[in-house]
Design an enzyme around this catalytic site. Structure first.
Site, PDB file in Angstrom:
ATOM      1  N   CYS A  39      29.160   1.130  -6.757  1.00 22.76           N
ATOM      2  CA  CYS A  39      28.117   0.391  -7.571  1.00 22.76           C
ATOM      3  C   CYS A  39      28.343  -1.290  -7.674  1.00 22.76           C
ATOM      4  O   CYS A  39      28.632  -1.896  -6.656  1.00 22.76           O
ATOM      5  CB  CYS A  39      28.113   0.938  -9.065  1.00 22.76           C
ATOM      6  SG  CYS A  39      27.401   0.266 -10.456  1.00 22.76           S
ATOM      7  N   ASP A  87      17.660   5.793  -3.968  1.00 19.99           N
ATOM      8  CA  ASP A  87      18.389   4.658  -4.941  1.00 19.99           C
ATOM      9  C   ASP A  87      17.268   3.476  -4.947  1.00 19.99           C
ATOM     10  O   ASP A  87      17.185   2.699  -4.069  1.00 19.99           O
ATOM     11  CB  ASP A  87      19.573   4.004  -4.230  1.00 19.99           C
ATOM     12  CG  ASP A  87      20.380   3.198  -5.419  1.00 19.99           C
ATOM     13  OD1 ASP A  87      19.726   2.705  -6.237  1.00 19.99           O
ATOM     14  OD2 ASP A  87      21.429   2.723  -4.832  1.00 19.99           O
ATOM     15  N   HIS A 123      21.503   6.583  -6.164  1.00 17.32           N
ATOM     16  CA  HIS A 123      22.323   5.691  -6.655  1.00 17.32           C
ATOM     17  C   HIS A 123      23.461   6.436  -7.376  1.00 17.32           C
ATOM     18  O   HIS A 123      23.366   7.264  -8.148  1.00 17.32           O
ATOM     19  CB  HIS A 123      22.107   4.421  -7.536  1.00 17.32           C
ATOM     20  CG  HIS A 123      23.099   3.428  -7.894  1.00 17.32           C
ATOM     21  ND1 HIS A 123      23.222   2.215  -6.767  1.00 17.32           N
ATOM     22  CD2 HIS A 123      23.899   3.441  -8.941  1.00 17.32           C
ATOM     23  CE1 HIS A 123      24.094   1.723  -7.608  1.00 17.32           C
ATOM     24  NE2 HIS A 123      24.553   1.955  -8.808  1.00 17.32           N
TER      25      HIS A 123
END
Length: 246
Positions: free
Chosen positions: A127, A183, A215
């Site tokens: 991330c 994502d 994600h």
């Protein structure tokens, strides 16, 4: 086959700043490569501690520094709307220069440990951490980088800094990047731009795109966890570190 490990909380000095860190290392006496594990926006939470331990069990000294030490010491959140909001606010308060400085300090700290091979340095991040380790891959000490779903690599940086993609020409090691095709925070155009930059500057790299993965697909605490994609990506991470870190 994994090795027995031990864990401890450590303090990483960076000038006047004391960065909290989570250290996991093999119990057996020896010298090991070091892997720096970089958090998501949620701090060094139980998922990041678990990843740090998993890395160590593969035969590495692994350290997860608190990237938000300057903004919010001790910050740790779960995967809730409130956690996302708090984490994003802190992300926007960081600076690329400070992040790189803290990363360099963590590497320097690791290199002083008696069981670390100081020339064998790897990074893994998720991330926001995926964004950070792409930036960190530009450090000359870094031999291997695994970047998971780092949003904004081609076009975002806090404040007025240049985005990580502008550092691509400085990357000397090998970089693997992992993305989920579901994502929405990372358009296909972004991953293509990353791949083009890595190719242009002749960086040894591989890009992995997982169909059906969103994600955060590597994190088993998220609703977006994708066991199949996570297992495949972990095998590739192990391959990367085994090949590049001796």
């Amino acid at each position: 086959m994994t090795v027995d490990i031990k864990t401890t909380l450590v303090t990483i000095p960076n000038q006047n700043l004391q960065i909290a860190g989570y250290l996991a290392e093999p119990v057996a006496v020896g010298q090991y490569p070091v892997v720096i594990v970089i958090q998501e926006i949620f701090g060094v939470n139980s998922h990041i501690r678990d990843v740090t331990e998993r890395v160590a069990k593969e035969g590495y000294v692994a350290i997860a520094p608190a990237i938000y030490q300057r903004q919010a010491p001790g910050f740790e959140e779960g995967y809730t709307p409130e956690g996302i909001e708090a984490g994003r606010k802190l992300k926007d308060q960081t600076s690329s220069a400070e992040i790189l400085s803290d990363l360099e300090a963590t590497i320097a700290y690791a290199q002083t440990l008696p069981n670390v091979k100081p020339e064998e340095v790897g990074l893994i991040g998720f991330c926001f951490g995926g964004w950070i380790v792409y930036l960190g891959a530009s450090l000359p000490t870094v031999k291997a980088t695994a970047s998971f779903y780092g949003a904004g690599i081609p076009h975002w940086a806090p404040g007025t800094a240049e985005p990580p993609i502008t550092y691509t020409d400085k990357i000397q090691g090998t970089l693997y990047a992992f993305f989920g095709l579901e994502d929405t925070s990372i358009p296909m155009a972004d991953t293509e731009q990353i791949e083009q930059a890595l190719t242009k500057y002749q960086v040894n790299h591989k890009i992995f795109r997982y169909p059906g993965a969103d994600h955060g697909f590597f994190c088993d605490q998220r609703a977006s966890y994708n066991a199949e994609a996570a297992a495949d990506a972990w095998q590739k991470v192990k391959q990367l570190f085994q090949t590049e870190l001796k």
